[in-house]
Design a protein around this motif. Structure first.
Motif, PDB file in Angstrom:
ATOM      1  N   GLU A 986       0.836  -1.206   0.000  1.00 19.57           N
ATOM      2  CA  GLU A 986       0.000   0.000   0.000  1.00 19.57           C
ATOM      3  C   GLU A 986       0.868   1.253   0.000  1.00 19.57           C
ATOM      4  O   GLU A 986       0.571   2.236  -0.679  1.00 19.57           O
ATOM      5  CB  GLU A 986      -0.916  -0.013   1.230  1.00 19.57           C
ATOM      6  N   LYS A 987       1.983   1.210   0.728  1.00 17.15           N
ATOM      7  CA  LYS A 987       2.894   2.361   0.794  1.00 17.15           C
ATOM      8  C   LYS A 987       3.495   2.652  -0.573  1.00 17.15           C
ATOM      9  O   LYS A 987       3.524   3.793  -1.043  1.00 17.15           O
ATOM     10  CB  LYS A 987       3.995   2.059   1.811  1.00 17.15           C
ATOM     11  N   ASP A 988       3.971   1.590  -1.258  1.00 11.03           N
ATOM     12  CA  ASP A 988       4.554   1.766  -2.598  1.00 11.03           C
ATOM     13  C   ASP A 988       3.498   2.253  -3.588  1.00 11.03           C
ATOM     14  O   ASP A 988       3.780   3.068  -4.470  1.00 11.03           O
ATOM     15  CB  ASP A 988       5.165   0.446  -3.089  1.00 11.03           C
ATOM     16  N   PHE A 989       2.286   1.723  -3.438  1.00 13.57           N
ATOM     17  CA  PHE A 989       1.199   2.147  -4.331  1.00 13.57           C
ATOM     18  C   PHE A 989       0.964   3.654  -4.214  1.00 13.57           C
ATOM     19  O   PHE A 989       0.861   4.371  -5.206  1.00 13.57           O
ATOM     20  CB  PHE A 989      -0.077   1.369  -3.984  1.00 13.57           C
ATOM     21  N   LYS A 990       0.862   4.132  -2.979  1.00 18.54           N
ATOM     22  CA  LYS A 990       0.613   5.566  -2.763  1.00 18.54           C
ATOM     23  C   LYS A 990       1.775   6.411  -3.275  1.00 18.54           C
ATOM     24  O   LYS A 990       1.577   7.491  -3.833  1.00 18.54           O
ATOM     25  CB  LYS A 990       0.372   5.836  -1.278  1.00 18.54           C
ATOM     26  N   LYS A 991       2.989   5.913  -3.086  1.00 16.53           N
ATOM     27  CA  LYS A 991       4.178   6.645  -3.562  1.00 16.53           C
ATOM     28  C   LYS A 991       4.156   6.765  -5.085  1.00 16.53           C
ATOM     29  O   LYS A 991       4.378   7.845  -5.645  1.00 16.53           O
ATOM     30  CB  LYS A 991       5.438   5.899  -3.101  1.00 16.53           C
ATOM     31  N   GLU A 992       3.891   5.646  -5.759  1.00 14.38           N
ATOM     32  CA  GLU A 992       3.848   5.670  -7.228  1.00 14.38           C
ATOM     33  C   GLU A 992       2.670   6.512  -7.713  1.00 14.38           C
ATOM     34  O   GLU A 992       2.761   7.227  -8.702  1.00 14.38           O
ATOM     35  CB  GLU A 992       3.729   4.239  -7.784  1.00 14.38           C
ATOM     36  N   GLN A 993       1.548   6.424  -7.007  1.00 14.47           N
ATOM     37  CA  GLN A 993       0.367   7.198  -7.407  1.00 14.47           C
ATOM     38  C   GLN A 993       0.639   8.692  -7.276  1.00 14.47           C
ATOM     39  O   GLN A 993       0.178   9.490  -8.104  1.00 14.47           O
ATOM     40  CB  GLN A 993      -0.823   6.800  -6.533  1.00 14.47           C
ATOM     41  N   GLY A 994       1.402   9.069  -6.264  1.00 16.43           N
ATOM     42  CA  GLY A 994       1.744  10.482  -6.075  1.00 16.43           C
ATOM     43  C   GLY A 994       2.584  11.043  -7.207  1.00 16.43           C
ATOM     44  O   GLY A 994       2.566  12.246  -7.477  1.00 16.43           O
ATOM     45  N   MET A 995       3.328  10.154  -7.868  1.00 13.57           N
ATOM     46  CA  MET A 995       4.158  10.610  -9.009  1.00 13.57           C
ATOM     47  C   MET A 995       3.388  10.592 -10.332  1.00 13.57           C
ATOM     48  O   MET A 995       3.899  11.024 -11.356  1.00 13.57           O
ATOM     49  CB  MET A 995       5.408   9.727  -9.125  1.00 13.57           C
ATOM     50  N   LEU A 996       2.187  10.044 -10.325  1.00 13.79           N
ATOM     51  CA  LEU A 996       1.398   9.941 -11.564  1.00 13.79           C
ATOM     52  C   LEU A 996       0.098  10.734 -11.421  1.00 13.79           C
ATOM     53  O   LEU A 996      -0.997  10.194 -11.504  1.00 13.79           O
ATOM     54  CB  LEU A 996       1.082   8.471 -11.865  1.00 13.79           C
ATOM     55  N   THR A 997       0.251  12.025 -11.174  1.00 18.52           N
ATOM     56  CA  THR A 997      -0.927  12.877 -11.048  1.00 18.52           C
ATOM     57  C   THR A 997      -1.024  13.803 -12.254  1.00 18.52           C
ATOM     58  O   THR A 997      -0.263  13.680 -13.199  1.00 18.52           O
ATOM     59  CB  THR A 997      -0.848  13.701  -9.752  1.00 18.52           C
ATOM     60  N   GLY A 998      -1.957  14.740 -12.197  1.00 19.56           N
ATOM     61  CA  GLY A 998      -2.098  15.711 -13.294  1.00 19.56           C
ATOM     62  C   GLY A 998      -2.634  15.043 -14.545  1.00 19.56           C
ATOM     63  O   GLY A 998      -3.675  14.375 -14.536  1.00 19.56           O
ATOM     64  N   MET A 999      -1.887  15.175 -15.642  1.00 19.43           N
ATOM     65  CA  MET A 999      -2.325  14.616 -16.927  1.00 19.43           C
ATOM     66  C   MET A 999      -2.271  13.098 -16.939  1.00 19.43           C
ATOM     67  O   MET A 999      -2.842  12.453 -17.812  1.00 19.43           O
ATOM     68  CB  MET A 999      -1.468  15.177 -18.066  1.00 19.43           C
ATOM     69  N   ASN A1000      -1.532  12.517 -15.977  1.00 21.91           N
ATOM     70  CA  ASN A1000      -1.427  11.054 -15.917  1.00 21.91           C
ATOM     71  C   ASN A1000      -2.565  10.421 -15.125  1.00 21.91           C
ATOM     72  O   ASN A1000      -2.544   9.217 -14.871  1.00 21.91           O
ATOM     73  CB  ASN A1000      -0.087  10.651 -15.290  1.00 21.91           C
ATOM     74  N   GLU A1001      -3.539  11.215 -14.712  1.00 18.00           N
ATOM     75  CA  GLU A1001      -4.645  10.699 -13.891  1.00 18.00           C
ATOM     76  C   GLU A1001      -5.977  10.944 -14.592  1.00 18.00           C
ATOM     77  O   GLU A1001      -6.233  12.039 -15.083  1.00 18.00           O
ATOM     78  CB  GLU A1001      -4.635  11.394 -12.522  1.00 18.00           C
ATOM     79  N   THR A1002      -6.804   9.900 -14.659  1.00 22.29           N
ATOM     80  CA  THR A1002      -8.165  10.048 -15.185  1.00 22.29           C
ATOM     81  C   THR A1002      -9.128   9.456 -14.159  1.00 22.29           C
ATOM     82  O   THR A1002      -8.801   8.463 -13.496  1.00 22.29           O
ATOM     83  CB  THR A1002      -8.338   9.300 -16.530  1.00 22.29           C
ATOM     84  N   ILE A1075      -4.184   4.252 -23.000  1.00 19.00           N
ATOM     85  CA  ILE A1075      -4.644   2.965 -22.455  1.00 19.00           C
ATOM     86  C   ILE A1075      -5.476   3.211 -21.195  1.00 19.00           C
ATOM     87  O   ILE A1075      -6.498   2.558 -20.962  1.00 19.00           O
ATOM     88  CB  ILE A1075      -3.437   2.052 -22.143  1.00 19.00           C
ATOM     89  N   GLY A1076      -5.040   4.187 -20.373  1.00 19.47           N
ATOM     90  CA  GLY A1076      -5.769   4.485 -19.149  1.00 19.47           C
ATOM     91  C   GLY A1076      -7.196   4.915 -19.421  1.00 19.47           C
ATOM     92  O   GLY A1076      -8.134   4.453 -18.762  1.00 19.47           O
ATOM     93  N   SER A1077      -7.381   5.790 -20.422  1.00 15.45           N
ATOM     94  CA  SER A1077      -8.741   6.259 -20.725  1.00 15.45           C
ATOM     95  C   SER A1077      -9.594   5.143 -21.332  1.00 15.45           C
ATOM     96  O   SER A1077     -10.792   5.052 -21.059  1.00 15.45           O
ATOM     97  CB  SER A1077      -8.682   7.454 -21.682  1.00 15.45           C
ATOM     98  N   VAL A1078      -8.997   4.246 -22.134  1.00 19.72           N
ATOM     99  CA  VAL A1078      -9.744   3.109 -22.699  1.00 19.72           C
ATOM    100  C   VAL A1078     -10.176   2.160 -21.585  1.00 19.72           C
ATOM    101  O   VAL A1078     -11.319   1.683 -21.538  1.00 19.72           O
ATOM    102  CB  VAL A1078      -8.894   2.362 -23.757  1.00 19.72           C
ATOM    103  N   LEU A1079      -9.247   1.888 -20.649  1.00 21.68           N
ATOM    104  CA  LEU A1079      -9.573   0.998 -19.528  1.00 21.68           C
ATOM    105  C   LEU A1079     -10.676   1.607 -18.664  1.00 21.68           C
ATOM    106  O   LEU A1079     -11.569   0.906 -18.178  1.00 21.68           O
ATOM    107  CB  LEU A1079      -8.308   0.744 -18.696  1.00 21.68           C
ATOM    108  N   LEU A1080     -10.625   2.925 -18.474  1.00 27.08           N
ATOM    109  CA  LEU A1080     -11.665   3.613 -17.702  1.00 27.08           C
ATOM    110  C   LEU A1080     -13.035   3.416 -18.359  1.00 27.08           C
ATOM    111  O   LEU A1080     -14.031   3.135 -17.681  1.00 27.08           O
ATOM    112  CB  LEU A1080     -11.332   5.108 -17.614  1.00 27.08           C
TER     113      LEU A1080
END
Length: 1090
Positions: A986-1002, A1075-1080
């Motif tokens: 969970e810690k690694d997930f949150k760390k990686e998620q924090g680096m993938l914000t902004g345009m990398n988040e849908t 790919i992220g938007s298609v998966l969404l």
């Protein structure tokens, strides 16, 4: 309010008020017919009040809005008095914005700007380099002759500034001052000469631009800086590269002999006929001597080659023209691929590039023949691009490809763009004249076009046929008769005139038709166009001389009509013809030769390219584009017969040694120092003019002095990188011993450097403070390079514990900040050894950051659903289904594993089942299964394949074949099958998620019944759609899933966060946004339904 702003308000009305933002709308209360204008005034009054406020926040807000107005093209000049008061503000942010405003309006409001000139002069001493540079820009924007001495003094001081950004602005100010007062030329040349010696890549482009504006003929200023400019070229900003390349092209044409030796040999052969034997022998010996390219000439060609891959079209074009004008013809071919690449740009870039290709393709067809299809016309091309492509296709046409091109031209003629269709017909005519084998074919095709419904096509065909018939008129009497019949239908004046001219020239070959045509023309003479009337007069004169019985009266009638025509050209022609063909007592001697004059053999027209004469202009210039000499154009000189003295480009080591006296002393104290490898020292001591020496830019003495004084230039870095690569290719033991000897030398030299650094502490500290404040780009670049170097060395330590040397690039880059040159290689840098304990810590740190956080786990769920690859009806009894087993592929780590089940539904054996003719998109790869010899009736077999889909849902198309048939099939992967599940905490997930914000988040909101949002339901639905791993979560309302893409290994993080009621938020974080938007889109309906 100034006159400019009144004019603007009159023109744009109140539109400005609605666009400037919502802040001031509450203060606007338009009343009556003039409400719009009052709103503008009130808005500006509001800004003035904010600028006079005592609060910095209000002033800053006002300045941001004013700069926003300028960016939108609004007129903010009336605010000048209120803005200029804040030029002395202590708030650095306000001061920056005030200077941005002043640079824009100082030229328009010169009187008000002059009142604040003392403030600008004080700002030239400001500790912040951005303020110093802005003050210089404002000062040079005030175009008043009275302040020329102040500007001159400011430029001189700025040219010696510690900050390269300020020196760059000094170079820009030189051009402004020169245009204001050309008498300052000599003083400005001194500043230019000083700035040309600058080693900063930031300054190089600007000072060369100033050189080109002020003194482009002073080639002597370039000699000593030539090699440095060549080596810095790759690191200079893009527009600086363009200027430097154009200047170096002109320089090369004056300093080196022509590399086009073949042409020289031909000229000598022509002269040898009249030479005596001795002279001929001397010339033969001279000609036998092989051409040796000057190393400096080779340096320029080699250092510009990488720029052909630049993203800037102007840089690529500049390098292309350099290769065209100064490179050997055998090497110029490499530019063609880069120029063709630029044809994918916007239409303006295409237009310029195609113009240059059109000029090149006339002289050297072979360069662009391999890319013939790139010049085919697209339906979306504008007319200007279409005509240029036609021009190039015509230049490239030869016997081998003409049949293909003619088929292409047939399509173009049918185009709805009539101007383009007419240009195509002219192109067909040019091909017919240039390639004799297809002349008849082209002529027949053009005759067929005479029956076209479109009048413009017919008219253009007539004009081109007329030109072709001039070349061989005897053979084509039938075509002339056919064209005479068209006179009743064609209305385009040029076409009618062309037909009449043809009939007149061939009137003896069509004796029955010509008089009848003249009769018809006499009827409509008064309503014809002037061009047609002139040809009717000519036709009458020719028929009068060859067939006077039938046409005498007709001709006299036409001459009488022409005598009173409104156009004076037609009246003059009528009088001239009457005196020439109708003899009387006043007729002169010319009337005897009337027949010879009118019916003389006319030379066939020469159909040439309009780009034929453009090659005397330098390619890529405005003059070449306009085909006329533009102001400021600098002509390329011819190659010199004998090369000038190349030693002028050598930088004298003695002078440098005098300047760097303390360095020499330090060097004496360390006689045992061995900085370079033995091979490098030998190369440096020899005076051979090899490529490596030319690339280093000077002798070894200069390199040693520069290295000791820690002034890294690109010349040194290039030679160092060569030595490094050379040593790495050797045996590892040898490399280790060399490194150890180097390290000892480095630690010795470092002591000497520390002494020097201590003696110059004041200057270096001041410099570093000013640069650290604002040149963050350089600092970050050196930091990233130092980190990369450290990682590289630590990795080597893991292999060899004895190599415990970590280069600290940051320390050296601080010494080099006035040069603004990033350190390129860690080999020649002082690098103090670290204690073993610290190295162990660093290694541990390195392992912790690159520890296998992302490891592939086993799939949570494997769906059994299969997809139809080939139906038994379509496959003549052979059925094929495929499914994704969600396992890592054994054929390649970037491939998706696919299982294919083949069924024989017939009562006969199916033999040789195999795959062929793969039609895959670019980058996609496929590992096929081995051919199956036979499949028994009602038999079934499962085979494995691997497909690299390149992280996209594009279809992989291929042919599934048997012994007798082939069937086209395709596999399109669901987006969820392009993933591999990964195990994350969970810690690694949150760390990686924090680096993938902004345009990398849908994200999206999901609405469903509460019973659908249980943990088991969400898990089942997500893993059914996508091959993802479950991440343990400490919160009941948040469910996390993680995977990575098969091809690139990019993380795909899915979060389902349950909200109050029956809603949930679905969030996907990934670098692969598509790919992220298609998966969404696929997950949302699945999670919403029951």
């Amino acid at each position: 309010m100034s006159s400019n702003s009144f004019a603007y308000n009159d023109h744009s009305g109140g539109g400005e008020a609605t666009e400037l933002g919502q802040e001031a709308t509450s203060t606007i209360s338009p009343s009556g017919a003039f409400g719009l204008f009052s709103s503008d005034l009130k808005k500006n009054e509001d800004l003035k009040q904010m600028l006079e406020s005592s609060k910095d926040s209000a002033k800053l807000d006002a300045m941001k809005r004013i700069v926003g107005m300028i960016a939108k093209g609004k007129n903010a000049s009336e605010l000048f008095p209120a803005v200029v008061k804040n030029v002395a503000s202590k708030n650095i942010e306000i001061k920056k914005l005030v200077y941005v405003y002043l640079v824009r309006y100082a030229e328009e409001q010169q009187d008000l700007a002059l009142l604040s000139i003392s403030t600008f002069q004080r700002a030239l001493k400001d500790p912040n380099q951005l303020i110093r540079a802005s003050a210089l820009r404002v000062l040079s924007s005030i175009r008043v002759p009275i302040i020329v001495p102040i500007m001159m003094l400011a430029i001189k001081e700025a040219s010696a500034d510690l900050s390269p950004y300020v020196r760059k602005n000094a170079a820009h100010a030189i051009q402004k001052l020169y245009s204001l007062d050309p008498e300052q030329k000599e003083l400005l040349i001194e500043v230019i000469e000083k700035l040309l010696k600058d080693k900063s890549t930031l300054v190089a482009g600007s000072v060369v631009m100033a050189f080109e504006e002020v003194c482009p003929d002073r080639i002597d200023l370039i000699h000593r800086n030539y090699r440095k400019l060549c080596n810095l070229l790759v690191d200079v900003e893009e527009w600086g590269q363009v200027v430097i390349i154009h200047m170096l092209t002109r320089y090369a044409r004056t300093q080196f002999v022509s590399p086009w030796k073949e042409d020289g040999c031909l000229e000598e052969n022509e002269k040898n006929f009249y030479d005596s034997d001795d002279e001929q022998k001397e010339k033969t010996d001279k000609r036998k001597k092989p051409y040796a390219m000057d190393p400096d000439h080779r340096l320029l060609i080699r250092n510009t080659k990488p720029l052909l891959q630049s993203r800037n079209a102007a840089v690529v074009m500049a390098v292309a023209q350099l290769y065209w004008h100064i490179a050997p013809k055998s090497e110029a071919g490499i530019i063609s691929k880069s120029l063709v690449r630029l044809l994918r740009s916007n239409r303006e870039v295409q237009y310029i590039v195609l113009q240059n290709i059109a000029t090149m393709s006339i002289q050297r067809k072979g360069m662009f023949e391999p890319y013939l299809k790139s010049f085919y016309v697209r339906s979306t091309d504008p007319t200007m691009i279409k005509t240029l492509k036609l021009e190039i296709l015509t230049n490239l046409a030869n016997e081998a490809n003409i049949s293909t091109l003619l088929r292409e031209f047939q399509t173009y003629v049918k185009s709805q763009d009539k101007q383009f269709a007419a240009a195509t017909i002219q192109t067909i005519g040019r091909c017919a004249t240039n390639i004799s084998e297809v002349t008849d074919t082209c002529l027949n095709g053009l005759v067929c076009l005479l029956s076209n419904r479109d009048e413009i096509v017919v008219a253009e065909s007539v004009v081109v046929i007329k030109k072709l018939l001039q070349m061989q008129p005897v053979q084509h009497g039938e075509i002339i008769k056919h064209m005479a019949k068209l006179l009743d239908n064609i209305t385009v004046p040029v076409a009618r005139a062309s037909i009449l001219w043809l009939i007149g020239e061939n009137c003896e070959r069509v004796p029955k038709i010509a008089p009848d045509v003249l009769r018809k023309m006499a009827k409509s003479f008064t309503s014809e166009d002037d061009l047609v009337k002139l040809q009717i007069l000519n036709l009458g004169a020719k028929l009068y001389l060859t067939n006077s019985k039938q046409t005498k009266l007709l001709t006299q009638y036409i001459l009488n009509l022409g005598k009173y025509d409104q156009n004076y050209d037609i009246r003059d022609r009528t009088r001239f013809i009457r005196q020439l063909i109708v003899p009387n007592e006043k007729s002169g001697a010319l009337s005897k030769y009337a027949k010879k004059i009118f019916l003389a053999q006319k030379p066939a027209p020469l159909l040439e390219s309009p780009f034929k004469d453009r090659d005397h202009f330098q390619l890529g210039t405005l003059s070449h584009t306009l085909n006329t000499k533009a102001s400021g154009y600098l002509e390329l000189s011819n190659w010199p017969e004998v090369a000038p003295d190349p030693s002028v480009r050598n930088v004298e080591v003695i002078e440098l040694a005098k300047e760097c006296a303390p360095v020499g002393k330090i060097k004496k104290d360390n006689p045992g120092k061995k900085f370079y490898s033995e091979s490098e020292e030998e190369d440096g001591s020899s005076d051979s003019s090899s490529d490596s020496e030319s690339e280093s830019g000077s002798g070894s003495g200069e390199q040693e002095v520069e290295e000791d004084s820690s002034e890294d230039s690109s010349e040194d870095s290039s030679s160092e990188s060569e030595s490094e690569s050379g040593s790495e290719s050797g045996v590892e033991d040898t490399r280790t011993s060399k490194k150890n000897s180097k390290n000892r030398g480095k630690s010795d030299s470092e002591d000497g450097k520390k002494k020097k650094k201590h003696s110059n502490s004041d200057s270096s500290s001041a410099e570093s403070s000013s640069i650290e404040e604002s040149s963050s780009d350089s600092e970050s670049e050196s930091k990233s390079e130092s980190e990369a170097d450290s990682r590289k060395v630590i990795k080597e330590k893991g292999k060899k514990p004895t190599q415990n040397q970590i280069p600290v690039a940051k320390a050296v880059s601080l010494l080099d900040l006035d040069d603004f040159v990033p350190v390129s290689t860690p080999v020649a840098l002082p690098s103090p050894a670290l204690p073993p304990s610290l190295i162990a810590d660093l290694e541990g740190l390195n392992l912790s950051t690159s520890s296998p956080v992302i490891s592939v786990s086993t799939p949570v769920f494997v769906p059994t659903k299969s997809h139809v690859l080939l139906h038994r009806m379509s496959g003549k009894g052979l059925a094929a289904n495929y499914y994704f087993p969600r396992q890592p592929c054994i054929f390649g780590e970037k491939m998706v594993s696919v299982q294919i089940t083949l069924n024989n539904t017939t009562d006969q054996k199916i033999e040789n089942i195999h795959i062929k003719e793969k039609k895959l998109p670019t980058g996609m790869q496929m590992h096929i299964f081995n051919p199956i010899e036979s499949l028994e009736p009602e038999g079934s077999i499962t085979v494995s394949m691997g497909i690299d889909f390149c992280d996209s849902t594009q279809t992989a198309t291929f042919q599934l074949c048997t012994k007798d048939d082939c069937f086209s099939v395709n596999i399109q992967p669901p987006v969820g099958e392009l993933l591999l599940p990964v195990a994350l905490s969970e810690k690694d997930f949150k760390k990686e998620q924090g680096m993938l914000t902004g345009m990398n988040e849908t994200s999206t909101l999901i609405i469903a019944a509460p019973q659908n949002f249980t943990s088991s339901m969400i898990l089942q639905k997500v893993v059914n759609v996508a091959n993802m791993g479950v991440v343990p979560s400490g919160q009941d309302n948040i469910h996390r899933f993680a995977a990575k893409t098969v091809h690139s290994g990019s993380l795909m993080l899915v979060t389902v966060e349950l909200k109050e009621g029956s809603t949930a938020q679905l969030i996907i974080n990934t670098e692969k946004t598509v790919i992220g938007s298609v998966l969404l889109r696929e997950l949302k309906p699945v999670l919403s339904q029951g």
